[in-house]
Design a protein around this motif. Structure first.
Motif, PDB file in Angstrom:
ATOM      1  N   ARG A   1       0.766  -1.112   0.090  1.00  0.00           N
ATOM      2  CA  ARG A   1       0.024  -0.099  -0.041  1.00  0.00           C
ATOM      3  C   ARG A   1       0.880   1.295   0.212  1.00  0.00           C
ATOM      4  O   ARG A   1       1.315   1.666   0.958  1.00  0.00           O
TER       5      ARG A   1
ATOM      6  N   ASN B   1       5.698   1.741   2.193  1.00  0.00           N
ATOM      7  CA  ASN B   1       4.871   0.726   2.107  1.00  0.00           C
ATOM      8  C   ASN B   1       4.214   0.735   3.255  1.00  0.00           C
ATOM      9  O   ASN B   1       4.704   0.240   4.433  1.00  0.00           O
TER      10      ASN B   1
ATOM     11  N   VAL C   1       5.675  -0.969  -7.207  1.00  0.00           N
ATOM     12  CA  VAL C   1       5.044   0.345  -7.323  1.00  0.00           C
ATOM     13  C   VAL C   1       5.174   0.986  -8.368  1.00  0.00           C
ATOM     14  O   VAL C   1       6.383   0.809  -8.661  1.00  0.00           O
ATOM     15  N   THR C   2       4.386   1.836  -8.949  1.00  0.00           N
ATOM     16  CA  THR C   2       4.796   2.838 -10.082  1.00  0.00           C
ATOM     17  C   THR C   2       4.726   4.176  -9.294  1.00  0.00           C
ATOM     18  O   THR C   2       3.651   4.597  -8.774  1.00  0.00           O
TER      19      THR C   2
ATOM     20  N   GLU D   1       7.545   7.375 -15.675  1.00  0.00           N
ATOM     21  CA  GLU D   1       6.983   6.394 -14.525  1.00  0.00           C
ATOM     22  C   GLU D   1       8.312   5.538 -13.986  1.00  0.00           C
ATOM     23  O   GLU D   1       9.323   5.072 -14.840  1.00  0.00           O
TER      24      GLU D   1
ATOM     25  N   THR E   1       9.602   2.278 -11.706  1.00  0.00           N
ATOM     26  CA  THR E   1       8.999   1.102 -10.722  1.00  0.00           C
ATOM     27  C   THR E   1       9.978   0.729  -9.740  1.00  0.00           C
ATOM     28  O   THR E   1      11.249   0.711  -9.828  1.00  0.00           O
TER      29      THR E   1
ATOM     30  N   THR F   1       2.599  10.687  -7.295  1.00  0.00           N
ATOM     31  CA  THR F   1       1.965   9.593  -7.074  1.00  0.00           C
ATOM     32  C   THR F   1       2.578   8.436  -7.114  1.00  0.00           C
ATOM     33  O   THR F   1       3.498   8.180  -7.797  1.00  0.00           O
ATOM     34  N   ALA F   2       2.085   7.254  -6.370  1.00  0.00           N
ATOM     35  CA  ALA F   2       2.721   6.034  -6.170  1.00  0.00           C
ATOM     36  C   ALA F   2       1.478   5.167  -6.302  1.00  0.00           C
ATOM     37  O   ALA F   2       0.490   5.001  -5.591  1.00  0.00           O
ATOM     38  N   SER F   3       1.480   4.253  -6.949  1.00  0.00           N
ATOM     39  CA  SER F   3       0.299   3.297  -7.324  1.00  0.00           C
ATOM     40  C   SER F   3       0.666   1.656  -7.298  1.00  0.00           C
ATOM     41  O   SER F   3       1.910   1.244  -7.761  1.00  0.00           O
ATOM     42  N   TYR F   4      -0.290   0.964  -6.898  1.00  0.00           N
ATOM     43  CA  TYR F   4      -0.074  -0.505  -6.932  1.00  0.00           C
ATOM     44  C   TYR F   4      -1.284  -0.993  -7.161  1.00  0.00           C
ATOM     45  O   TYR F   4      -2.505  -0.540  -6.899  1.00  0.00           O
TER      46      TYR F   4
END
Length: 113
Positions: free
Chosen positions: A25, A51, A59-60, A78, A80, A108-111
């Motif tokens: 997360r 995390n 995560v990106t 981006e 990773t 932004t960081a996304s999963y």
């Protein structure tokens, strides 16, 4: 141990295992845009990604830098990052804004990536 209690214990353990397998997360924990050390050199965008879960995975991380006029001055490709449970990872990214500052940075960081 009664059969009912054993079933409840097994279900609780299964839920805990699923929560750990849920992946990371990611949270952006810090952003700093450092000016060039010398004229003509790039800015350094330092990003801390944390995390906030017991899961792990990739995560990106992406960033967008806008100038004082609101126009996009730089879009960062981006990146990773692999995060272990509760890990804090720092990225340093070179950027060369196209427009003069001051700058506003959005990261932004996304999963999943």
């Amino acid at each position: 141990m009664s059969a009912r209690r054993a079933i409840l214990l097994a279900a609780a353990l299964a839920l805990l295992a699923l929560a750990a397998c849920g992946g990371p997360r990611p949270l952006v924990d810090g952003v700093e845009l450092r000016p060039p050390a010398q004229e003509g050199q790039p800015y350094l965008l330092v990003v801390a990604v944390k995390n906030a879960s017991g899961g792990e995975g990739q995560v990106t991380v992406s960033a967008r830098i806008t100038g004082g006029n609101g126009q996009v001055a730089a879009s960062v490709e981006e990146h990773t990052v692999s995060l272990d449970p509760h890990e804090l990872e720092r990225l340093t990214i070179e950027v060369q804004p196209a427009a003069p500052g001051p700058y506003h940075v959005k990261v932004t960081a996304s999963y999943p990536p």
